[in-house]
Scaffold this active site. Structure first.
Site, PDB file in Angstrom:
ATOM      1  N   ASP A  33      33.786  54.783  41.291  1.00  0.00           N
ATOM      2  CA  ASP A  33      34.387  55.967  40.688  1.00  0.00           C
ATOM      3  C   ASP A  33      35.867  56.104  41.087  1.00  0.00           C
ATOM      4  O   ASP A  33      36.267  55.630  42.146  1.00  0.00           O
ATOM      5  CB  ASP A  33      33.592  57.197  41.180  1.00  0.00           C
ATOM      6  N   HIS A  50      41.014  51.311  34.857  1.00  0.00           N
ATOM      7  CA  HIS A  50      39.825  50.468  34.642  1.00  0.00           C
ATOM      8  C   HIS A  50      40.167  48.991  34.851  1.00  0.00           C
ATOM      9  O   HIS A  50      39.400  48.231  35.433  1.00  0.00           O
ATOM     10  CB  HIS A  50      39.268  50.684  33.235  1.00  0.00           C
ATOM     11  N   LEU A 144      24.927  34.890  45.919  1.00  0.00           N
ATOM     12  CA  LEU A 144      24.919  36.332  45.635  1.00  0.00           C
ATOM     13  C   LEU A 144      24.472  36.640  44.204  1.00  0.00           C
ATOM     14  O   LEU A 144      24.928  35.997  43.265  1.00  0.00           O
ATOM     15  CB  LEU A 144      26.334  36.901  45.857  1.00  0.00           C
TER      16      LEU A 144
HETATM   17  C1  V0D Z   1      35.534  49.644  34.565  1.00  0.00           C
HETATM   18  C2  V0D Z   1      35.465  49.719  37.582  1.00  0.00           C
HETATM   19  C3  V0D Z   1      33.712  44.251  35.412  1.00  0.00           C
HETATM   20  C4  V0D Z   1      34.536  50.545  36.759  1.00  0.00           C
HETATM   21  C5  V0D Z   1      35.326  48.237  37.376  1.00  0.00           C
HETATM   22  C6  V0D Z   1      31.496  47.494  30.323  1.00  0.00           C
HETATM   23  C7  V0D Z   1      34.811  50.733  35.289  1.00  0.00           C
HETATM   24  C8  V0D Z   1      35.923  47.776  36.078  1.00  0.00           C
HETATM   25  C9  V0D Z   1      32.763  44.313  34.411  1.00  0.00           C
HETATM   26  C10 V0D Z   1      31.813  43.262  34.040  1.00  0.00           C
HETATM   27  C11 V0D Z   1      34.219  47.537  34.265  1.00  0.00           C
HETATM   28  C12 V0D Z   1      30.606  43.572  33.442  1.00  0.00           C
HETATM   29  C13 V0D Z   1      29.707  42.564  33.117  1.00  0.00           C
HETATM   30  C14 V0D Z   1      29.995  41.258  33.407  1.00  0.00           C
HETATM   31  C15 V0D Z   1      31.192  40.921  34.008  1.00  0.00           C
HETATM   32  C16 V0D Z   1      32.091  41.918  34.322  1.00  0.00           C
HETATM   33  C17 V0D Z   1      32.887  45.609  33.876  1.00  0.00           C
HETATM   34  C18 V0D Z   1      32.533  47.472  32.583  1.00  0.00           C
HETATM   35  C19 V0D Z   1      33.516  48.151  33.241  1.00  0.00           C
HETATM   36  C20 V0D Z   1      31.800  48.220  31.514  1.00  0.00           C
HETATM   37  F1  V0D Z   1      29.123  40.282  33.103  1.00  0.00           F
HETATM   38  N1  V0D Z   1      34.366  45.396  35.491  1.00  0.00           N
HETATM   39  N2  V0D Z   1      33.882  46.233  34.563  1.00  0.00           N
HETATM   40  N3  V0D Z   1      32.203  46.205  32.888  1.00  0.00           N
HETATM   41  N4  V0D Z   1      35.213  48.261  34.925  1.00  0.00           N
END
Ligand code: V0D
Length: 253
Positions: A33, A50, A144
């Site tokens: 968050d 993000h 992991l």
């Molecule tokens: C935004 C902070 C990596 C929180 C981290 C779709 C919000 C960065 C992924 C990710 C997000 C997901 C699946 C995967 C590889 C990477 C990701 C989302 C948001 C929402 F196989 N960061 N990340 N997915 N944020």
């Protein structure tokens, strides 16, 4: 003739990486968050937070690996996140592909396996395709487990489990008398995973926001005011040290 290496080795201050944890949590879950707030503080659009948060994910995977954490479950997109402005949702749902484009080779090198929990099928095709490829590519890695909660909501997960269970009871796959906690948990997305040992939430909020309600029954909670884009090895390590210190009694004596 070769010289013995230790003879030349210079003494240096103990770096963070020299210190190993005696009792690392097997499974760490994180509510990432504070990305929007991080951006706002800098006069940047929320999506900049993000993006920054995405790079922190990669750093924290590396650190978790180093400290022998076996499962890392990250709350990346909740079922409630669909209510955000469309442009922000679109941006978020492009992050998996971007992350994998940049970091999948490194994930492979580090023997990381990628999985997801949540309603995967209703995600956009471009998101699903990128993640599906990564799941298959990393499926034989035994390091992991990087487990992304995507389009995840815990109450929905529990209702979905009950519905599937009742169908199986209808079809006489088992009887109501046989139903116990273990059998029930087999119907959750987290089937096969141990429950989280440690839950971390960044950015000062102290609530679960519909995350892993069943699975967190005995989990240690750790909160920090640090915003997710500022989360780093030092603060992660502090959470792991605090975890070690706590005596876990599981309600016994
Ligand atoms: C935004 C902070 C990596 C929180 C981290 C779709 C919000 C960065 C992924 C990710 C997000 C997901 C699946 C995967 C590889 C990477 C990701 C989302 C948001 C929402 F196989 N960061 N990340 N997915 N944020």
């Amino acid at each position: 003739m070769s010289m013995k290496l230790p003879f030349f080795r210079k003494k240096r201050a103990a770096a963070i990486e020299d210190i190993t944890l005696e009792n690392p949590p097997n499974h760490v879950a994180i509510i990432m968050d504070g990305n929007g707030r991080w951006a706002k503080k800098r006069g940047l659009p929320r999506i900049a937070g993000h993006k920054e948060g995405m790079d922190v994910v990669k750093n924290i995977v590396t650190v978790a690996n180093k400290y022998n954490v076996k499962i890392l479950t990250l709350y990346a997109f909740s079922t409630e996140n669909w209510k955000r402005p469309k442009a922000e949702v679109d941006f978020l749902l492009r992050l998996p592909k971007e992350f994998l484009h940049v970091y999948l080779p490194e994930m492979m090198e580090n023997n990381v396996r990628i999985e997801t929990i949540g309603e995967f099928d209703v995600l956009p095709n471009h998101t699903k395709a990128a993640i599906q490829y990564a799941k298959e590519k990393t499926s034989n890695n035994d390091g992991l487990l990087l487990n992304f909660a995507l389009n995840y909501g815990s109450r929905f997960e529990i209702l979905r489990a009950i519905k599937q269970m009742m169908t199986d009871i209808d079809e006489s796959k088992f009887s109501v008398d046989e139903l116990d906690e273990q059998l029930f948990s087999n119907y959750l997305y987290t089937n096969g995973l141990t429950d989280p040992d440690l839950l971390i939430r960044t950015s000062g909020e102290q609530r679960l926001s519909n995350f892993l309600l069943w699975q967190l029954a005995y989990t240690e909670f750790w909160f920090t005011d640090v915003l997710w884009p500022d989360f780093n090895e030092e603060i992660f390590r502090q959470s792991l040290l605090d975890y070690q210190q706590r005596k876990r009694r599981y309600g016994g004596i």
